[in-house]
Write a protein that holds these residues in place. Structure first.
Motif, PDB file in Angstrom:
ATOM      1  N   CYS A 111     -18.902   8.685   3.474  1.00  0.00           N
ATOM      2  CA  CYS A 111     -19.429  10.107   3.394  1.00  0.00           C
ATOM      3  C   CYS A 111     -19.155  10.616   1.978  1.00  0.00           C
ATOM      4  CB  CYS A 111     -18.800  11.044   4.415  1.00  0.00           C
ATOM      5  SG  CYS A 111     -19.150  11.067   6.243  1.00  0.00           S
ATOM      6  N   ALA A 112     -17.906  10.352   1.577  1.00  0.00           N
ATOM      7  CA  ALA A 112     -17.823  10.871   0.167  1.00  0.00           C
ATOM      8  C   ALA A 112     -18.804  10.098  -0.848  1.00  0.00           C
ATOM      9  CB  ALA A 112     -16.431  10.356  -0.299  1.00  0.00           C
ATOM     10  N   GLU A 113     -19.049   8.675  -0.695  1.00  0.00           N
ATOM     11  CA  GLU A 113     -19.885   7.939  -1.296  1.00  0.00           C
ATOM     12  C   GLU A 113     -21.316   8.421  -1.257  1.00  0.00           C
ATOM     13  OE1 GLU A 113     -19.049   5.832  -3.809  1.00  0.00           O
ATOM     14  OE2 GLU A 113     -16.953   5.912  -3.181  1.00  0.00           O
ATOM     15  N   ILE A 114     -21.584   8.747  -0.141  1.00  0.00           N
ATOM     16  CA  ILE A 114     -23.018   9.449   0.027  1.00  0.00           C
ATOM     17  C   ILE A 114     -23.085  10.831  -0.887  1.00  0.00           C
ATOM     18  CG2 ILE A 114     -24.661  10.612   1.714  1.00  0.00           C
ATOM     19  CD1 ILE A 114     -23.369   8.496   3.849  1.00  0.00           C
ATOM     20  N   LYS A 115     -22.233  11.491  -0.832  1.00  0.00           N
ATOM     21  CA  LYS A 115     -22.259  12.731  -1.618  1.00  0.00           C
ATOM     22  C   LYS A 115     -22.359  12.443  -2.920  1.00  0.00           C
ATOM     23  CE  LYS A 115     -19.662  17.067  -2.570  1.00  0.00           C
ATOM     24  NZ  LYS A 115     -18.299  17.835  -2.243  1.00  0.00           N
ATOM     25  N   ASP A 116     -21.499  11.614  -3.475  1.00  0.00           N
ATOM     26  CA  ASP A 116     -21.517  11.234  -4.844  1.00  0.00           C
ATOM     27  C   ASP A 116     -22.828  10.611  -5.377  1.00  0.00           C
ATOM     28  OD1 ASP A 116     -18.997  12.363  -4.960  1.00  0.00           O
ATOM     29  OD2 ASP A 116     -18.039  10.089  -4.952  1.00  0.00           O
ATOM     30  N   TYR A 117     -23.332   9.672  -4.561  1.00  0.00           N
ATOM     31  CA  TYR A 117     -24.775   9.089  -4.871  1.00  0.00           C
ATOM     32  C   TYR A 117     -25.821  10.034  -5.182  1.00  0.00           C
ATOM     33  CZ  TYR A 117     -28.534   5.727  -4.793  1.00  0.00           C
ATOM     34  OH  TYR A 117     -29.497   4.893  -5.636  1.00  0.00           O
ATOM     35  N   LEU A 118     -25.730  10.704  -3.946  1.00  0.00           N
ATOM     36  CA  LEU A 118     -26.903  11.843  -4.011  1.00  0.00           C
ATOM     37  C   LEU A 118     -26.900  12.899  -5.187  1.00  0.00           C
ATOM     38  CD1 LEU A 118     -27.298  12.610  -0.204  1.00  0.00           C
ATOM     39  CD2 LEU A 118     -28.759  11.133  -1.645  1.00  0.00           C
ATOM     40  N   LYS A 119     -25.639  13.160  -5.563  1.00  0.00           N
ATOM     41  CA  LYS A 119     -25.336  14.058  -6.563  1.00  0.00           C
ATOM     42  C   LYS A 119     -25.886  13.536  -7.860  1.00  0.00           C
ATOM     43  CE  LYS A 119     -21.794  17.080  -8.934  1.00  0.00           C
ATOM     44  NZ  LYS A 119     -20.384  17.464  -8.774  1.00  0.00           N
ATOM     45  N   ARG A 120     -25.484  12.171  -8.102  1.00  0.00           N
ATOM     46  CA  ARG A 120     -25.851  11.388  -9.139  1.00  0.00           C
ATOM     47  C   ARG A 120     -27.519  11.418  -9.189  1.00  0.00           C
ATOM     48  NH1 ARG A 120     -21.974   7.805  -7.904  1.00  0.00           N
ATOM     49  NH2 ARG A 120     -23.405   6.365  -6.786  1.00  0.00           N
ATOM     50  N   LYS A 121     -28.125  11.480  -8.064  1.00  0.00           N
ATOM     51  CA  LYS A 121     -29.596  11.525  -8.378  1.00  0.00           C
ATOM     52  C   LYS A 121     -30.363  13.100  -8.097  1.00  0.00           C
ATOM     53  CE  LYS A 121     -30.276   7.102  -7.764  1.00  0.00           C
ATOM     54  NZ  LYS A 121     -31.088   6.191  -8.867  1.00  0.00           N
ATOM     55  N   SER A 122     -29.375  13.950  -8.458  1.00  0.00           N
ATOM     56  CA  SER A 122     -29.647  15.224  -8.312  1.00  0.00           C
ATOM     57  C   SER A 122     -30.333  15.700  -7.016  1.00  0.00           C
ATOM     58  CB  SER A 122     -30.729  15.885  -9.576  1.00  0.00           C
ATOM     59  OG  SER A 122     -30.060  15.421 -10.727  1.00  0.00           O
ATOM     60  N   ILE A 123     -30.153  15.042  -6.029  1.00  0.00           N
ATOM     61  CA  ILE A 123     -30.484  15.373  -4.735  1.00  0.00           C
ATOM     62  C   ILE A 123     -29.358  16.028  -3.686  1.00  0.00           C
ATOM     63  CG2 ILE A 123     -31.285  14.401  -2.309  1.00  0.00           C
ATOM     64  CD1 ILE A 123     -32.344  12.058  -3.984  1.00  0.00           C
ATOM     65  N   LYS A 124     -29.616  17.350  -3.084  1.00  0.00           N
ATOM     66  CA  LYS A 124     -28.477  18.220  -2.628  1.00  0.00           C
ATOM     67  C   LYS A 124     -28.210  17.821  -1.289  1.00  0.00           C
ATOM     68  CE  LYS A 124     -26.608  22.824  -2.385  1.00  0.00           C
ATOM     69  NZ  LYS A 124     -27.021  24.235  -2.717  1.00  0.00           N
ATOM     70  N   PRO A 125     -26.995  17.323  -0.713  1.00  0.00           N
ATOM     71  CA  PRO A 125     -26.829  17.117   0.632  1.00  0.00           C
ATOM     72  C   PRO A 125     -26.163  18.428   1.172  1.00  0.00           C
ATOM     73  CG  PRO A 125     -24.872  16.281  -0.768  1.00  0.00           C
ATOM     74  CD  PRO A 125     -26.018  16.779  -1.553  1.00  0.00           C
ATOM     75  N   GLU A 126     -27.107  19.145   1.874  1.00  0.00           N
ATOM     76  CA  GLU A 126     -26.999  20.443   2.333  1.00  0.00           C
ATOM     77  C   GLU A 126     -26.008  20.392   3.636  1.00  0.00           C
ATOM     78  OE1 GLU A 126     -27.391  23.426   1.178  1.00  0.00           O
ATOM     79  OE2 GLU A 126     -29.297  23.284   0.290  1.00  0.00           O
ATOM     80  N   ARG A 127     -26.010  19.437   4.408  1.00  0.00           N
ATOM     81  CA  ARG A 127     -25.105  19.134   5.656  1.00  0.00           C
ATOM     82  C   ARG A 127     -24.858  17.662   5.476  1.00  0.00           C
ATOM     83  NH1 ARG A 127     -25.784  23.529   4.593  1.00  0.00           N
ATOM     84  NH2 ARG A 127     -25.885  25.296   6.188  1.00  0.00           N
ATOM     85  N   ILE A 128     -23.697  17.104   5.910  1.00  0.00           N
ATOM     86  CA  ILE A 128     -23.352  15.697   6.273  1.00  0.00           C
ATOM     87  C   ILE A 128     -22.736  15.864   7.643  1.00  0.00           C
ATOM     88  CG2 ILE A 128     -22.020  13.583   5.729  1.00  0.00           C
ATOM     89  CD1 ILE A 128     -22.000  14.692   2.684  1.00  0.00           C
ATOM     90  N   ILE A 129     -23.278  15.254   8.657  1.00  0.00           N
ATOM     91  CA  ILE A 129     -22.880  15.020   9.939  1.00  0.00           C
ATOM     92  C   ILE A 129     -22.503  13.658  10.191  1.00  0.00           C
ATOM     93  CG2 ILE A 129     -23.380  15.523  12.484  1.00  0.00           C
ATOM     94  CD1 ILE A 129     -23.521  18.025  10.471  1.00  0.00           C
ATOM     95  N   ALA A 130     -21.172  13.545  10.485  1.00  0.00           N
ATOM     96  CA  ALA A 130     -20.668  12.220  10.579  1.00  0.00           C
ATOM     97  C   ALA A 130     -19.961  11.787  11.996  1.00  0.00           C
ATOM     98  CB  ALA A 130     -19.794  11.634   9.412  1.00  0.00           C
ATOM     99  N   GLY A 131     -20.079  10.529  12.447  1.00  0.00           N
ATOM    100  CA  GLY A 131     -19.403  10.306  13.959  1.00  0.00           C
ATOM    101  C   GLY A 131     -20.149   9.176  14.624  1.00  0.00           C
ATOM    102  N   HIS A 132     -19.950   9.174  15.990  1.00  0.00           N
ATOM    103  CA  HIS A 132     -20.648   8.241  16.847  1.00  0.00           C
ATOM    104  C   HIS A 132     -21.770   9.043  17.464  1.00  0.00           C
ATOM    105  CE1 HIS A 132     -16.476   6.557  16.873  1.00  0.00           C
ATOM    106  NE2 HIS A 132     -17.238   5.385  17.173  1.00  0.00           N
ATOM    107  N   MET A 133     -23.029   8.739  17.173  1.00  0.00           N
ATOM    108  CA  MET A 133     -24.146   9.432  17.454  1.00  0.00           C
ATOM    109  C   MET A 133     -24.899   8.594  18.514  1.00  0.00           C
ATOM    110  SD  MET A 133     -24.004  12.334  15.956  1.00  0.00           S
ATOM    111  CE  MET A 133     -22.915  12.997  14.587  1.00  0.00           C
ATOM    112  N   LYS A 134     -25.346   7.292  17.923  1.00  0.00           N
ATOM    113  CA  LYS A 134     -26.176   6.181  18.720  1.00  0.00           C
ATOM    114  C   LYS A 134     -25.649   5.178  18.630  1.00  0.00           C
ATOM    115  CE  LYS A 134     -30.578   4.733  20.307  1.00  0.00           C
ATOM    116  NZ  LYS A 134     -32.367   5.121  20.091  1.00  0.00           N
ATOM    117  N   THR A 135     -24.658   4.680  19.203  1.00  0.00           N
ATOM    118  CA  THR A 135     -23.797   3.362  18.732  1.00  0.00           C
ATOM    119  C   THR A 135     -24.180   2.240  19.485  1.00  0.00           C
ATOM    120  OG1 THR A 135     -22.401   3.748  20.791  1.00  0.00           O
ATOM    121  CG2 THR A 135     -21.719   4.923  18.888  1.00  0.00           C
TER     122      THR A 135
END
Length: 579
Positions: A278-302
């Motif tokens: 999750c932290a890496e997703i946020k950092d990568y998107l920030k480097r691409k100037s794409i804003k992650p408004e929400r990050i939802i994480a967990g068991h969704m469809k396993t």
């Protein structure tokens, strides 16, 4: 190649595991209702809500999908099939018909783009229409890896975004046409891609495929199938970059775009790994100037216990993005949804912690060493640290049977920090040096080992601080102070199968040979340290982590005791060669 063994699972039987799973869900959440003959879970209702019913389902083995998302503000009902198998038409039709009684606004059925689901759900939907029920279907196909297939990509965790958005629209009173049109728009602006590090296994069967230790499956699905390509494993940062690059290209995202992110744990991935990604997703998107408004994480469809993850991005358009954020943030009591009020907030830079350096004393304490003594002292610490660094694998192996297998790694971290200190740090005052080592142990080791070493070294430091000389009796007093502190706060005594066994046995030999020449004293102390460490192999653990483990797992030296013998012998060998 010999057949792989059946994977162990805590089930009653292969035949009953789906039904037992559903019984367990309603046992945990009794306000849900189980319709056992049809394997349907619904919200309990006794009157017409006049809303649109939101319905989904599919094969079992994907929990919490889909029944775990039944609740106000998400699904009104879910149909469970067998493991990785679509539910039959009759069960789907039952769910639509039942929920129509309490939701006269119509029904929207969300399903993944799989042949079995399309056929069985599709037939049920057509039958419901014939019966006069207003119903619309949304087929989710957001998988990047299979997007070039004739029938389109598979439906992955993006379906859960639809559960939340459609459920919240229904709760707000939007009509069936609006919800259906919005759901179709969401599907066009959503993409998912994942990796698998270790396969899953169906109940009563061995793993479905094999993955080499240094490989991972790119584009893994949720039915235990392999991905589209085997690639070399990498760091969390590298894997995140590979996935996001393909997803961003697929969605044609550009700088300035906004997205909602879902990180789906495929079942066997630790929360530690998920948080790192999750932290890496946020950092990568920030480097691409794409804003992650929400990050939802967990068991969704396993995919049962598959070790892997999916990343899903939902583009938030200028026209609908703010509405979709409002819907994602809307209240729900569905047990599987992990988004909370803490998911919402403006991004702020993390503040640095106050730097309160307690690793050095404000004034020198206790007696000092001569230049030649400092040379010996520095050399002792140097060889002890180097020996422990080299022993990482051995100590981890010894720790794996009765601990968490990281004793060598934590001691190596401590040792490397000590070696860094020795490059420029002063060793003139033993009390100060021991205090610094105590602080290094606390900072760089952590856990139980760090606490024990830190306490023992701090006590030895205090002993030296009140000494008047640096003769051999002062070193012995510091040694004994160290052991008393470990016993007082750690609860261990000699004979309990801990590092204290090596320290104590060597200390007894040291005292017994104080009147011998120095080389004899050192050699006999080293021999006693070795004997003390070896003796732990046959001891019953009565303190420390090993005391929680059955004795059958402990057939070798205690890792902590062996570590003391290693650094002690390194020091003794160094001194014997120098004097």
């Amino acid at each position: 190649m010999s057949a792989q063994p059946v994977t162990k699972k805590l089930i009653n039987s292969v035949e009953s595991c789906v039904d037992d799973n559903l019984r367990g869900l309603v046992a945990t959440y009794p306000k849900l209702r189980l319709h056992p003959k049809h394997r349907v879970i619904t919200i309990r209702s006794d009157k017409d809500s006049e809303r649109v019913a939101v319905i989904s389902g599919g094969g079992s083995g994907h929990e919490p999908f889909a029944a775990g998302f039944v609740g106000s503000g998400m699904l009104d009902g879910a149909i469970a099939g067998g493991i990785f198998a679509s539910p039959p038409t009759g069960h789907v039709l039952y769910a639509i018909t039942h929920l129509h009684k309490y939701n006269s606004g119509g029904s929207i059925v969300i399903l993944g783009n799989y042949t079995g689901d399309r056929l069985n759900f599709g037939k049920a939907i057509e039958k419901a229409k014939i019966a006069g029920i207003k119903v619309r279907e949304v087929i989710v196909s957001e998988d990047v890896a299979s997007s070039q297939n004739k029938t389109g990509g598979r439906g992955l965790c993006g379906e859960v975004f639809l559960f939340k958005l459609c459920g919240a629209m229904s709760a707000k009173g939007y009509d069936l046409d609006f919800i259906h049109k919005s759901a179709q728009d969401v599907c066009k602006h959503m993409a998912t891609l994942g990796v698998c590090l270790k396969p899953c296994s169906l109940p009563g069967q061995p793993p479905l495929f094999e993955i080499k230790q240094d490989e991972m499956e790119l584009g893994a699905g949720v039915h235990g199938e392999a991905g589209i390509a085997k690639v070399k494993t990498g760091t969390a940062r590298e894997v995140t970059a590979v996935l996001l690059e393909k997803i961003i290209t697929h969605l044609k995202l550009a700088a300035g775009d906004r997205v909602a992110v879902m990180l789906n744990n495929l079942g066997g991935t630790s929360v530690l790994e998920v948080n790192i990604i999750c932290a890496e997703i946020k950092d990568y998107l920030k480097r691409k100037s794409i804003k992650p408004e929400r990050i939802i994480a967990g068991h969704m469809k396993t995919s049962l216990e598959m070790h892997g993850l999916h990343i899903c991005l939902l583009k938030l358009s200028k026209e609908s993005g703010d509405l979709y954020l409002e819907l994602l943030d809307a209240d729900t009591d569905a047990p599987g949804w992990t988004g909370t009020r803490l998911s919402v907030g403006e991004e702020v830079e993390d503040l640095e912690d106050d730097d309160e350096d307690s690793s050095t004393r404000k004034a020198s304490a206790g007696p000092s060493l001569s230049a030649s003594q400092q040379h010996l002292f520095r050399g002792c610490l140097q060889v002890a640290g180097e020996a422990l660094v080299k022993s990482e694998t051995l100590l981890n192996k010894l720790d794996s049977g009765c601990g968490d297998g990281d004793c060598g790694t934590t001691i190596k971290q401590f040792s490397q920090a000590v070696l860094d200190y020795l490059k420029e740090g002063s060793v003139e005052y033993p009390s100060n040096v021991l205090w610094v080592l105590s602080e290094i142990a606390e900072k760089h080791m952590g856990g139980t080992s760090g606490g024990i070493y830190s306490l023992g070294l701090a006590a030895a430091s205090q002993s030296f601080a009140s000494a008047k000389s640096t003769d051999i009796s002062v070193w012995l007093a510091a040694w004994e102070s160290c052991m008393r502190a470990i016993t007082k706060y750690g609860g261990a005594e000699p004979g309990d199968r801990t590092m204290l066994d090596t320290l104590h046995t060597a200390c007894v030999a040291f005292k017994q040979n104080l009147n011998s020449d120095l080389k004899t004293l050192l050699r006999r102390t080293g021999e006693a340290a070795e004997a003390g460490a070896k003796a732990t192999a046959s001891m019953v653990a009565r303190a420390g982590r090993a005391s929680y483990v059955a004795s059958g797992y402990m057939t070798e030296d205690d890792a902590g005791a062996r570590a003391v013998a290693i650094w002690m012998q390194a020091i003794i060998d160094f001194l014997v060669n120098k004097i």
